[in-house]
Design a protein around this motif. Sequence first.
Motif, PDB file in Angstrom:
ATOM      1  N   TYR A  34      -0.286  -9.182  -5.279  1.00  0.00           N
ATOM      2  CA  TYR A  34      -0.285  -7.842  -4.678  1.00  0.00           C
ATOM      3  C   TYR A  34      -0.142  -7.921  -3.157  1.00  0.00           C
ATOM      4  N   HIS A  38       2.570  -6.071  -0.893  1.00  0.00           N
ATOM      5  CA  HIS A  38       2.089  -5.107   0.114  1.00  0.00           C
ATOM      6  C   HIS A  38       2.575  -5.508   1.517  1.00  0.00           C
ATOM      7  N   ASN A  42       4.973  -3.497   4.089  1.00  0.00           N
ATOM      8  CA  ASN A  42       4.591  -3.156   5.474  1.00  0.00           C
ATOM      9  C   ASN A  42       5.665  -3.557   6.482  1.00  0.00           C
ATOM     10  N   ARG A  60       5.901   5.853  -5.287  1.00  0.00           N
ATOM     11  CA  ARG A  60       5.300   7.006  -5.971  1.00  0.00           C
ATOM     12  C   ARG A  60       6.211   7.584  -7.049  1.00  0.00           C
ATOM     13  N   ARG A  77      -2.801   0.555  -9.348  1.00  0.00           N
ATOM     14  CA  ARG A  77      -4.171   0.804  -8.895  1.00  0.00           C
ATOM     15  C   ARG A  77      -5.198   0.355  -9.942  1.00  0.00           C
ATOM     16  N   HIS A 135     -10.473   0.215   4.553  1.00  0.00           N
ATOM     17  CA  HIS A 135      -9.011   0.357   4.556  1.00  0.00           C
ATOM     18  C   HIS A 135      -8.561   1.568   3.726  1.00  0.00           C
ATOM     19  N   LEU A 136      -9.202   1.762   2.554  1.00  0.00           N
ATOM     20  CA  LEU A 136      -8.843   2.908   1.711  1.00  0.00           C
ATOM     21  C   LEU A 136      -9.262   4.214   2.370  1.00  0.00           C
ATOM     22  N   ARG A 156       0.941   7.166  10.448  1.00  0.00           N
ATOM     23  CA  ARG A 156      -0.440   6.664  10.454  1.00  0.00           C
ATOM     24  C   ARG A 156      -0.483   5.238  10.985  1.00  0.00           C
ATOM     25  N   VAL A 157       0.468   4.426  10.494  1.00  0.00           N
ATOM     26  CA  VAL A 157       0.508   3.013  10.903  1.00  0.00           C
ATOM     27  C   VAL A 157       0.824   2.919  12.399  1.00  0.00           C
ATOM     28  N   PHE A 161      -1.942   1.362  15.247  1.00  0.00           N
ATOM     29  CA  PHE A 161      -1.744   0.101  15.963  1.00  0.00           C
ATOM     30  C   PHE A 161      -1.232   0.281  17.395  1.00  0.00           C
ATOM     31  N   MET A 174      -7.947  -9.857   8.756  1.00  0.00           N
ATOM     32  CA  MET A 174      -6.940 -10.829   8.294  1.00  0.00           C
ATOM     33  C   MET A 174      -7.429 -12.261   8.481  1.00  0.00           C
ATOM     34  N   PHE A 219       1.300  -9.875   7.603  1.00  0.00           N
ATOM     35  CA  PHE A 219       0.526  -8.645   7.788  1.00  0.00           C
ATOM     36  C   PHE A 219       0.347  -8.304   9.270  1.00  0.00           C
TER      37      PHE A 219
HETATM   38  C1  HEM Z   1      -2.440  -5.406   8.692  1.00  0.00           C
HETATM   39  C2  HEM Z   1      -2.763  -5.281   7.425  1.00  0.00           C
HETATM   40  C3  HEM Z   1      -2.538  -4.058   6.551  1.00  0.00           C
HETATM   41  C4  HEM Z   1      -1.868  -2.881   6.834  1.00  0.00           C
HETATM   42  C5  HEM Z   1      -1.156  -2.456   8.104  1.00  0.00           C
HETATM   43  C6  HEM Z   1      -1.945  -2.059   5.632  1.00  0.00           C
HETATM   44  C7  HEM Z   1      -1.403  -0.786   5.506  1.00  0.00           C
HETATM   45  C8  HEM Z   1      -1.579   0.046   4.429  1.00  0.00           C
HETATM   46  C9  HEM Z   1      -1.102   1.410   4.331  1.00  0.00           C
HETATM   47  C10 HEM Z   1      -0.322   2.130   5.415  1.00  0.00           C
HETATM   48  C11 HEM Z   1      -1.485   1.909   3.136  1.00  0.00           C
HETATM   49  C12 HEM Z   1      -1.216   3.321   2.589  1.00  0.00           C
HETATM   50  C13 HEM Z   1       0.183   3.364   2.020  1.00  0.00           C
HETATM   51  C14 HEM Z   1       0.598   4.770   1.641  1.00  0.00           C
HETATM   52  O1  HEM Z   1      -0.110   5.737   1.933  1.00  0.00           O
HETATM   53  O2  HEM Z   1       1.660   4.861   1.048  1.00  0.00           O
HETATM   54  C15 HEM Z   1      -2.208   0.855   2.447  1.00  0.00           C
HETATM   55  C16 HEM Z   1      -2.766   0.963   1.189  1.00  0.00           C
HETATM   56  C17 HEM Z   1      -3.482  -0.034   0.566  1.00  0.00           C
HETATM   57  N1  HEM Z   1      -3.746  -1.286   1.047  1.00  0.00           N
HETATM   58 FE1  HEM Z   1      -3.188  -2.025   2.831  1.00  0.00          FE
HETATM   59  N2  HEM Z   1      -2.638  -2.753   4.673  1.00  0.00           N
HETATM   60  C18 HEM Z   1      -3.021  -3.967   5.200  1.00  0.00           C
HETATM   61  C19 HEM Z   1      -3.741  -4.968   4.564  1.00  0.00           C
HETATM   62  C20 HEM Z   1      -4.283  -4.848   3.299  1.00  0.00           C
HETATM   63  C21 HEM Z   1      -5.060  -5.885   2.669  1.00  0.00           C
HETATM   64  C22 HEM Z   1      -5.404  -7.226   3.280  1.00  0.00           C
HETATM   65  C23 HEM Z   1      -5.428  -5.404   1.436  1.00  0.00           C
HETATM   66  C24 HEM Z   1      -6.248  -6.033   0.363  1.00  0.00           C
HETATM   67  C25 HEM Z   1      -7.183  -6.956   0.568  1.00  0.00           C
HETATM   68  C26 HEM Z   1      -4.860  -4.076   1.309  1.00  0.00           C
HETATM   69  C27 HEM Z   1      -4.995  -3.258   0.217  1.00  0.00           C
HETATM   70  C28 HEM Z   1      -4.511  -1.972   0.121  1.00  0.00           C
HETATM   71  C29 HEM Z   1      -4.732  -1.104  -1.019  1.00  0.00           C
HETATM   72  C30 HEM Z   1      -5.543  -1.465  -2.271  1.00  0.00           C
HETATM   73  C31 HEM Z   1      -4.098   0.110  -0.745  1.00  0.00           C
HETATM   74  C32 HEM Z   1      -4.074   1.365  -1.606  1.00  0.00           C
HETATM   75  C33 HEM Z   1      -2.806   1.471  -2.387  1.00  0.00           C
HETATM   76  C34 HEM Z   1      -2.872   2.781  -3.128  1.00  0.00           C
HETATM   77  O3  HEM Z   1      -3.492   2.802  -4.174  1.00  0.00           O
HETATM   78  O4  HEM Z   1      -2.341   3.766  -2.638  1.00  0.00           O
HETATM   79  N3  HEM Z   1      -4.153  -3.782   2.460  1.00  0.00           N
HETATM   80  N4  HEM Z   1      -2.261  -0.258   3.257  1.00  0.00           N
END
Ligand code: HEM
Length: 232
Positions: A34, A38, A42, A60, A77, A135-136, A156-157, A161, A174, A219
């Motif tokens: 995953y 992910h 990004n 989606r 999910r 994060h969520l 948002r991103v 940052f 990280m 990341f």
């Molecule tokens: C610099 C690091 C990271 C950035 C910039 C980032 C960015 C994002 C963004 C923007 C979303 C929302 C996406 C959307 O709304 O379409 C998201 C969702 C998520 N991220 Fe990250 N992420 C990072 C690292 C991580 C890491 C390390 C994990 C897990 C350990 C993680 C797990 C998740 C999960 C579980 C979701 C929810 C997906 C969902 O069900 O909608 N992320 N992330």
Amino acid sequence: MATTTAPAREARTGPPSILLKTVMAVTGLVGIAYLLIHMYGNLMILVGPEAFDEYAHHIRTFGEPMLPEKGLLWIIRVALLASLVLHVWAAATMWHRANAARSQRYVMTRRGYGNFYAKAMRWGGLAILTFIIFHLLHFTTQTVTIGEAHASPAARVLDTFSHWWGVLIYLAAMIFLGLHLLHGFWGAAMTMGLNSSLKRAEQIRFASILVTTIIVVGFMIPPFAILFGLLD
Ligand code: HEM
């Protein structure tokens, strides 16, 4: 003085340790898969905010009309949540077991090097769990915001940052993640018995460093690129 490494009586109840370790290895590898996807998603922000939002939109609507809107997203999910719950359950059970064994009998092998890694994995794992909740709340529900709330995921991103402390929070997470992956990947390979020779062990060590570096660096590229104004 007894020097046996046999587990204490109560430690032997419940699932066998090899089953717990296998659960941790398999669910950990699901997590790594995953993370790679992910991270790749990004990186789309480097192409442009539209490309990133397009990707977020695509996840989606993927599989429509065979799947309902967000169908794939919900499958991912549920699979991820199940993996996470199993991973934490197996870790907590082993942690409890190790504590029970220690209070029963003092075992020399529990001191030193191995114990340092065990502790780092447990406390580091808890730090990562805290990060996932944060994060969520941050990116998915926007309960917590760094900058302002935005309808577009790319906005948002970009907003997050452009704040140095936003980058710092994600960098700290990280680093914890990297340390966890470095040893976790290695541990998973051990559980699967892949270390059949010295050469194999070296290859596993190399693979764990490679995968960890790809994930952590991948990341962190977008946050730093945004902070230093390279995406304007
Ligand atoms: C610099 C690091 C990271 C950035 C910039 C980032 C960015 C994002 C963004 C923007 C979303 C929302 C996406 C959307 O709304 O379409 C998201 C969702 C998520 N991220 Fe990250 N992420 C990072 C690292 C991580 C890491 C390390 C994990 C897990 C350990 C993680 C797990 C998740 C999960 C579980 C979701 C929810 C997906 C969902 O069900 O909608 N992320 N992330």
